[in-house]
Design an enzyme around this catalytic site. Structure first.
Site: not given
Ligand code: TZP
Ligand code: MG
Length: 208
Positions: A107, A38, A136
């Protein structure tokens, strides 16, 4: 056949200060069998190059590598699959591009999204943030464990990943609420010298 491990680590170069390849190397040292790359900040070309190096290591160890967000990079590299967010390419489009054998995960952050996801051609559904996360940017509201339990029922037999603020101390709560796996970033990566040990410990919790 796709197998979701009990801990599904995600790389983060900001958190760890390490390249994706080095994180993959250390996570494999701790027992990872499936890893998601990611990167929210790297230019596509840089992410591609780093993912290429990471994939070489993963392949050597027979470890699956999933690319976050970027179907194009997953396709170009022949990675094992892609993890999509709610504003990434539609699942069906990713599936068309990557084929039936690719792993496609998505997600979700509320019941409605989980219900839609459960009826799509995905290999797993991720739900969260279950706990407070500082990884996040602009996270959705914390869902908590009761919502995770409800999502377990919504997605039926589809593999379910709990994400967001998962640590060594609370991972059992996520599994007990019905998650097949937990995904974790900060708890595994924040001290880069302890990545293998952190993962080994979290995987060890699954056996108790
Ligand atoms: N999606 C929901 S929470 C989150 C993502 C990518 C971040 C998880 O990171 P951490 O450090 O394990 O809370
Ligand atoms: Mg995304």
């Amino acid at each position: 056949m796709f197998h979701l491990p009990r801990v599904y680590p995600i790389t983060d170069t900001d958190r760890s200060g390490l390249s994706h390849a080095e994180q993959v190397h250390r996570l494999i040292g701790g027992g990872a069998t499936l890893i998601q790359l990611r990167d929210k900040h790297a230019a596509p070309r840089d992410f591609y190059r780093q993912a290429e190096a990471a994939l070489r290591i993963a392949r050597k160890h027979n470890v699956g590598l999933i690319i976050n967000d970027r179907v194009d990079i997953a396709l170009a590299l022949g990675a094992d699959g892609v993890h999509l967010g709610q504003s990434d390419l539609p699942v069906a489009a990713a599936r068309r591009l990557l084929g039936d054998r690719a792993v496609v995960g998505i997600s979700t952050h509320d019941f409605a999204q989980a219900e839609v996801a459960a009826n799509m051609p995905v290999d797993y559904v991720a739900f969260g943030p279950i706990f407070n996360t500082s990884t996040k940017e602009n996270p959705e509201p914390i869902t908590g464990l009761d919502a995770l339990r409800a999502v377990r029922a919504i997605v039926g037999a589809l593999p379910l990943v709990a994400i967001g603020g998962v640590t060594l101390a609370n991972t059992h709560q996520a599994w007990d609420a019905g998650a097949d796996a937990v995904s974790s970033i900060a708890a595994l990566l924040c001290d880069p010298s302890r990545i293998p040990e952190n993962l080994r410990q979290m995987l060890g919790k699954a056996r108790h």
